[in-house]
Write a protein that holds these residues in place. Structure first.
Motif, mmCIF file in Angstrom:
data_model
loop_
_atom_site.group_PDB
_atom_site.id
_atom_site.type_symbol
_atom_site.label_atom_id
_atom_site.label_comp_id
_atom_site.label_asym_id
_atom_site.label_seq_id
_atom_site.Cartn_x
_atom_site.Cartn_y
_atom_site.Cartn_z
ATOM 1 N N SER A 186 0.927 -1.328 -0.070
ATOM 2 C CA SER A 186 0.020 -0.099 0.098
ATOM 3 C C SER A 186 0.792 1.255 0.146
ATOM 4 C CB SER A 186 -0.973 0.027 1.177
ATOM 5 O OG SER A 186 -0.228 0.233 2.352
ATOM 6 N N ASP A 187 1.914 1.240 0.501
ATOM 7 C CA ASP A 187 2.866 2.419 0.480
ATOM 8 C C ASP A 187 3.855 2.482 -0.552
ATOM 9 O OD1 ASP A 187 4.456 4.335 1.255
ATOM 10 O OD2 ASP A 187 5.283 3.644 3.136
ATOM 11 N N THR A 188 3.972 3.392 -1.555
ATOM 12 C CA THR A 188 4.788 3.437 -2.722
ATOM 13 C C THR A 188 6.231 3.679 -2.267
ATOM 14 O OG1 THR A 188 4.215 5.743 -2.948
ATOM 15 C CG2 THR A 188 2.941 4.360 -4.208
ATOM 16 N N GLY A 189 6.371 4.047 -0.888
ATOM 17 C CA GLY A 189 7.778 4.199 -0.527
ATOM 18 C C GLY A 189 8.512 2.908 -0.591
ATOM 19 N N ALA A 190 7.893 1.918 -0.566
ATOM 20 C CA ALA A 190 8.628 0.313 -0.900
ATOM 21 C C ALA A 190 9.358 0.567 -2.042
ATOM 22 C CB ALA A 190 7.546 -0.501 -0.525
ATOM 23 N N LEU A 191 9.003 1.262 -3.043
ATOM 24 C CA LEU A 191 10.003 0.978 -4.520
ATOM 25 C C LEU A 191 11.183 1.809 -4.046
ATOM 26 C CD1 LEU A 191 7.139 2.346 -6.795
ATOM 27 C CD2 LEU A 191 8.327 0.499 -6.931
ATOM 28 N N GLY A 192 11.385 3.089 -3.317
ATOM 29 C CA GLY A 192 12.685 3.366 -2.938
ATOM 30 C C GLY A 192 13.308 2.261 -2.228
ATOM 31 N N GLU A 193 12.951 1.630 -1.079
ATOM 32 C CA GLU A 193 13.362 0.726 -0.295
ATOM 33 C C GLU A 193 14.003 -0.401 -1.018
ATOM 34 O OE1 GLU A 193 12.916 0.215 3.673
ATOM 35 O OE2 GLU A 193 13.464 2.216 2.990
ATOM 36 N N LEU A 194 13.366 -0.805 -2.274
ATOM 37 C CA LEU A 194 13.672 -1.852 -3.022
ATOM 38 C C LEU A 194 15.118 -1.373 -3.882
ATOM 39 C CD1 LEU A 194 13.496 -4.915 -4.294
ATOM 40 C CD2 LEU A 194 12.020 -3.533 -6.148
#
Length: 469
Positions: free
Chosen positions: A443-451
């Motif tokens: 649900s959190d697009t911030g996970a793209l940066g984490e990846l």
């Protein structure tokens, strides 16, 4: 435009039934064979191909006609595709008549429409120049263009053959459709590959790319993005006409490597994933759509072995109650037999993707099926797994798994200390673990940066790679 007509019959169309269908062209027509007998062509008196009939396909997998045509047809049934050249007006009626005769002789129905005529079509006046291939509407030095209009543009045997032919001739494949056509997941993956393109004909704005939204113009024998004076492209207004939906897709992409032993069986890792995420095994598999064969890892393995050392591309589908589709690429490498798998599952409003099953699945694939990498993501997209020509939200990563071999190559200490908040979970034997990195709930697009940060950190640990690798 090439016109597709499909006969769905309960009995097998044998040679006599196919000839009876083709004689809808009357005594002036002639019949020729192509593709080593897999395609019959009905030709005008001047030799021009008007209609092509593909080899009938026995479909034994429930739900395929409904998925691709919106028809509920009980299995088993025979799927016979007939294509009419768009250059001759009589050809479309001829294709409808050929399919109507098959349905009348063998019992069944015709798509599109509840029934088709069985009349004899006068083709004596049908004269038009052509390159001899009714399935390709425009052929230039750089591009093969096909015009298509069906509910779901699928990766059919015909489309696979056209794609193979364009690739061998160093051409791009461009498929032009009206805006109501959707792509199956397998067709979408194919048309995402450069230089292929999905071209949508919008009544208001002309042509645009159905996957990127770029406005297109026909130039120098191909559809290409239209650019302004500053060199930037334009996105079609129609591409942004999205409507809110609670539908989601769970996408699980993984790679396994198995030893090239005589008793190695392919597809078992995919079956394990399917059971973990749906509660049952896949329904069927095949090399194209409609998927026609009941699920069988051993038969799948036999086909891949027969085709080696060439790679094998396969499509796997699930049962009608839970939309699920996968494609596999099997490749023989120096490491062993690699299987690249992308499994996509659809969920509607109020349905929750089984994210709690991702970590146990990763461990099963690590311990039993030679997992090297796995990425699980969630995206806002249609439950039925088709793609409309509108803007799609990017997938949001849920978890990434790195197999034991790559962990060893990077170094366990380095791999265990990524610049992300969540710590990795060790999977498999303690002496040589794989690592599973949870990244969120989708649900959190911030996970793209984490990846991205995780990937950069892991690449930096590869021997010989610099810190900026």
């Amino acid at each position: 435009m090439t016109k597709d007509v499909i006969a769905l019959t309960s009995k097998m169309p044998d040679a006599w039934a196919l000839l009876a269908g083709l004689y809808a062209g009357g005594p002036e027509a002639s019949v020729t064979a192509g593709s080593d007998g897999a395609v019959l062509r009905l030709c005008a008196p001047d030799g021009r191909p008007l209609v092509s009939v593909e080899a009938p396909l026995l479909v034994q997998v429930p739900g395929e006609a409904e998925r691709l045509l919106g028809r509920d047809v009980p299995v088993p049934f025979w799927w016979t595709e007939v294509r009419a050249s768009g250059a001759v007006p009589e050809a479309e009626r001829l294709a409808e008549s050929a399919c109507g005769r098959l349905a009348l002789l063998l019992g069944g129905s015709v798509w599109p429409g509840p029934a088709a005529n069985t009349e004899v079509v006068d083709i004596r006046a049908a004269v038009a120049p052509d390159d001899g291939q009714p399935v390709v509407d425009v052929l230039t030095d750089s591009t093969s263009v096909v015009l298509a209009d069906r509910p779901v543009l699928a990766l059919t045997t015909w489309l696979s053959e056209v794609l193979r032919g364009t690739s061998e001739s160093d051409r791009a494949l461009q498929i032009v459709t009206p805006p109501h056509v959707r792509l199956s997941a397998a067709a979408r993956a194919t048309l995402l590959q450069i230089p292929n393109r999905w071209v949508v004909q919008d009544p208001a704005q002309g042509y645009y790319d159905g996957l990127s939204g770029a406005v297109l113009r026909w130039r120098n024998g191909t559809f290409a993005p239209m650019t302004g004076a500053d060199g930037t492209g334009t996105v079609a207004e129609a591409f942004g006409r999205t409507s809110p939906s609670g539908d989601r897709q769970l996408v699980v992409a993984f790679r396994t490597v198995l030893p090239p032993h005589e008793d190695t069986v392919l597809g078992e890792g995919l079956e394990a994933a399917w059971r973990a995420l749906t509660g049952s095994a896949p329904a069927g598999w095949g090399t194209a759509e409609p998927v026609n064969l009941p699920w069988s890892p051993r038969r799948l393995t036999g086909l891949a072995r027969d085709r080696a050392p060439e790679p094998t591309h396969l499509i796997v589908t699930g049962h009608p109650g839970r939309p699920a589709l996968a494609w596999i690429r099997v490749t023989r490498t120096t490491s062993g037999v690699e299987q690249d798998v992308t499994l996509t599952l659809g969920y509607g409003e109020g349905e929750e993707p089984p994210l709690e099953a991702i970590e146990p699945l990763a461990e099963t694939l690590v311990v039993e099926h030679g997992l090297t990498t796995m990425l699980a993501s969630v995206r806002r997209a249609s439950r039925d797994l088709t793609t409309a020509p509108v803007l799609q939200a990017p997938p949001v990563p849920v978890a990434f798994t790195l197999g034991a071999r790559d962990v060893r190559g990077i170094g366990l200490t380095h791999a265990r200390r990524p610049p992300v908040e969540v710590r990795p979970v060790a999977l498999g034997p303690a002496s040589g673990p794989a690592l599973h990195y949870p990244l969120g709930d989708g649900s959190d697009t911030g996970a793209l940066g984490e990846l991205h940060r995780l990937a950069a950190h892991l690449r930096a640990g590869v021997p010989g790679a610099g810190a900026d690798a």
